[in-house]
Design an enzyme around this catalytic site. Sequence first.
Site, PDB file in Angstrom:
ATOM      1  N   ASN A 255       0.847  -1.184   0.000  1.00 19.04           N
ATOM      2  CA  ASN A 255       0.000   0.000   0.000  1.00 19.04           C
ATOM      3  C   ASN A 255       0.890   1.244   0.000  1.00 19.04           C
ATOM      4  O   ASN A 255       2.121   1.156   0.045  1.00 19.04           O
ATOM      5  CB  ASN A 255      -0.989  -0.005   1.175  1.00 19.04           C
ATOM      6  N   ARG A 256       0.279   2.391  -0.035  1.00 20.17           N
ATOM      7  CA  ARG A 256       1.037   3.642  -0.192  1.00 20.17           C
ATOM      8  C   ARG A 256       2.049   3.847   0.932  1.00 20.17           C
ATOM      9  O   ARG A 256       3.211   4.176   0.676  1.00 20.17           O
ATOM     10  CB  ARG A 256       0.044   4.814  -0.228  1.00 20.17           C
TER      11      ARG A 256
ATOM     12  N   GLU B  26       3.336   1.569   2.983  1.00 21.01           N
ATOM     13  CA  GLU B  26       4.355   0.522   2.945  1.00 21.01           C
ATOM     14  C   GLU B  26       5.398   0.814   1.869  1.00 21.01           C
ATOM     15  O   GLU B  26       6.602   0.623   2.080  1.00 21.01           O
ATOM     16  CB  GLU B  26       3.700  -0.838   2.693  1.00 21.01           C
TER      17      GLU B  26
ATOM     18  N   ASP C 279      -6.304  -7.440   1.509  1.00 18.54           N
ATOM     19  CA  ASP C 279      -6.568  -8.874   1.327  1.00 18.54           C
ATOM     20  C   ASP C 279      -7.470  -9.097   0.120  1.00 18.54           C
ATOM     21  O   ASP C 279      -7.261 -10.020  -0.677  1.00 18.54           O
ATOM     22  CB  ASP C 279      -7.255  -9.460   2.570  1.00 18.54           C
TER      23      ASP C 279
END
Length: 314
Positions: free
Chosen positions: A200-201, A203, A268
């Site tokens: 994600n952004r 991470e 997920d």
Amino acid sequence: MDRAQINQLKSAIHGARILVVGDVMLDRYWFGDVNRISPEAPVPVALVNRAEERAGGAANVARNAASLGAQVTLLSVVGDDEAGTALVRLMESSGVKTSLLRDPTISTIIKLRVIARQQQLIRIDFEAQPSHEVLAAKLGDFEAALPDHDVVILSDYGKGGLTHVETMMKLARAAGKVVLVDPKGDDYRRYQGATLLTPNRSEFKQVAGSWRDEAELTEKAQALRQQLSLEALLVTRSEEGMSLYRDDSALHEPTQAREVYDVSGAGDTVIATLGVMLGAGLPMPEAVRWSNRAAGIVVGKLGTAVVQQDELFA
């Protein structure tokens, strides 16, 4: 897609075989009302009137893939306890085939959330990492399962379940499988050679650093993709949608969320939908579009939820 194409895709999905490996957990929700403050401390008193249990982590990835109609196997380690039994039961009711090693030396990870007036009051975590020896024992099961699956999804929540991820990567790639990874931490070198990573952004920023504009984001994404020998990198960007980076090309999909109620578990849903669509034979850009649509649906639900096939194709 017209109705005939969608029916054809549904048929292909039923033939897709997905192996999900990673950290599993049991999400417990206690719902209640708050009408007073405790006389013991300045905290609200929640009167619980309803409880729910849902599969979390890699188990949520597996049930998302199964809810779309694919054939799914979940490989992981849980405690030999009541929560582990509850996870097995939840997986069976979701149509997921399980290969869960019951380890009596650990407790199954539990995330307990207390919710009142549609707001989370507190989350309480119970967790213990399995030993390296226990995890190494699952490598044989992993290798044995590879020939019967088309796509491998590695769901890393940083709880120790993917300690031997580098070996798993080598085995899966040697078997010619599509390998999708939901990464964790700030060192992605252990995921080298994966087909696709889905950070994600926040991470991605933790690994690549911040960026000033789209051009710099693309530059950083392509540099990481080449460094790790990835076929593709998908950065999920919350309200900004998601961006797919492949051989010197970038595809941006704007968000499709109509209302955002809860983003937990959205990643997920994204990687599960990607795996199912790639397993059904769709090209990657088209698989990303369906994943984006699924994410837009699931964030309108509470907690670790799933998208049903009928919802996705409505």
